[in-house]
Design an enzyme around this catalytic site. Structure first.
Site, PDB file in Angstrom:
ATOM      1  N   GLN A   1     -31.554  78.474  75.791  1.00  0.00           N
ATOM      2  CA  GLN A   1     -30.841  79.592  75.159  1.00  0.00           C
ATOM      3  C   GLN A   1     -31.761  80.763  74.826  1.00  0.00           C
ATOM      4  O   GLN A   1     -31.295  81.856  74.520  1.00  0.00           O
ATOM      5  CB  GLN A   1     -30.149  79.122  73.869  1.00  0.00           C
TER       6      GLN A   1
ATOM      7  N   CYS B   1     -21.260  78.301  69.473  1.00  0.00           N
ATOM      8  CA  CYS B   1     -22.545  78.277  70.162  1.00  0.00           C
ATOM      9  C   CYS B   1     -23.142  79.680  70.090  1.00  0.00           C
ATOM     10  O   CYS B   1     -22.439  80.658  70.318  1.00  0.00           O
ATOM     11  CB  CYS B   1     -22.316  77.874  71.619  1.00  0.00           C
ATOM     12  N   LEU B   2     -24.430  79.775  69.776  1.00  0.00           N
ATOM     13  CA  LEU B   2     -25.072  81.095  69.699  1.00  0.00           C
ATOM     14  C   LEU B   2     -25.039  81.813  71.047  1.00  0.00           C
ATOM     15  O   LEU B   2     -25.146  83.037  71.088  1.00  0.00           O
ATOM     16  CB  LEU B   2     -26.524  80.959  69.210  1.00  0.00           C
TER      17      LEU B   2
ATOM     18  N   HIS C   1     -24.442  68.430  71.198  1.00  0.00           N
ATOM     19  CA  HIS C   1     -24.210  69.773  71.743  1.00  0.00           C
ATOM     20  C   HIS C   1     -25.506  70.330  72.359  1.00  0.00           C
ATOM     21  O   HIS C   1     -25.497  70.865  73.471  1.00  0.00           O
ATOM     22  CB  HIS C   1     -23.695  70.673  70.607  1.00  0.00           C
ATOM     23  N   GLU C   2     -26.612  70.167  71.642  1.00  0.00           N
ATOM     24  CA  GLU C   2     -27.889  70.713  72.138  1.00  0.00           C
ATOM     25  C   GLU C   2     -28.401  69.920  73.342  1.00  0.00           C
ATOM     26  O   GLU C   2     -28.955  70.503  74.283  1.00  0.00           O
ATOM     27  CB  GLU C   2     -28.937  70.737  71.023  1.00  0.00           C
TER      28      GLU C   2
HETATM   29 NI    NI Z   1     -24.858  75.961  71.985  1.00  0.00          NI
END
Ligand code: NI
Length: 162
Positions: free
Chosen positions: A49, A88-89, A130-131
């Site tokens: 990310q 989510c960022l 999630h990560e």
């Molecule tokens: Ni995310």
């Protein structure tokens, strides 16, 4: 602060590579990722990310400390599943309910090169799962039914074009 990559940048679909040496550079990356996660008011952030295709992510959920996971492996997940609204960022201002295992046992290394095992449940388990998905190019929207995903992505495009 590191720049957060947003969907639909194709890098988010790449598989991240294992970290070979947990050295000062990786420790610095982990610290920068924690700072960036805090700045973005997120509770988790994966290397991909911020454009770094390494198997590393950080978490910080309420009532927990910031945690760094390097080369994480799932040891076990509970058969019990829970549903929770995720964001989510990399997909800002977009949320949807996702089913995930309620608990997870994970083995990983921290930024000092120390191996650890963690038994997580609740929000921390969800963030870890999630990560971990990010390290394999998977996003939470992938779990939605097609109609729901399309509706959400139209809304997301409006957010992005503001
Ligand atoms: Ni995310």
């Amino acid at each position: 602060m590191l720049k957060i990559v947003t969907h639909p940048d194709p890098i988010l679909r790449e598989t991240s590579a294992p970290v070979k040496d947990i050295d000062g550079q990786i420790a610095q990356l982990a610290q920068d990722m924690v700072d960036t996660m805090h700045y973005g008011q997120g509770i988790g952030l994966a290397g991909v990310q911020v454009g770094r295709l390494y198997r590393i992510f950080v978490t910080h959920v309420t009532n927990d400390k910031p945690r760094v996971f390097i080369n994480p492996q799932i040891v076990e997940t509970t058969p019990e599943v829970t549903e929770y609204e995720e964001g989510c960022l990399s997909i800002p201002e977009t949320y949807a309910s996702v089913d995930r295992s309620a608990g997870v046992k994970v083995q990983a290394w921290n930024e000092r090169g120390r191996s650890f095992n963690l038994d997580a449940d609740g929000l921390l388990a969800r963030v870890i799962l999630h990560e971990l998905d990010h390290l394999n190019g998977v996003l939470f929207i992938d779990y939605l039914k097609e109609r729901k995903r399309k509706r959400l992505m139209r809304q997301y495009e409006r957010v992005q074009s503001r």
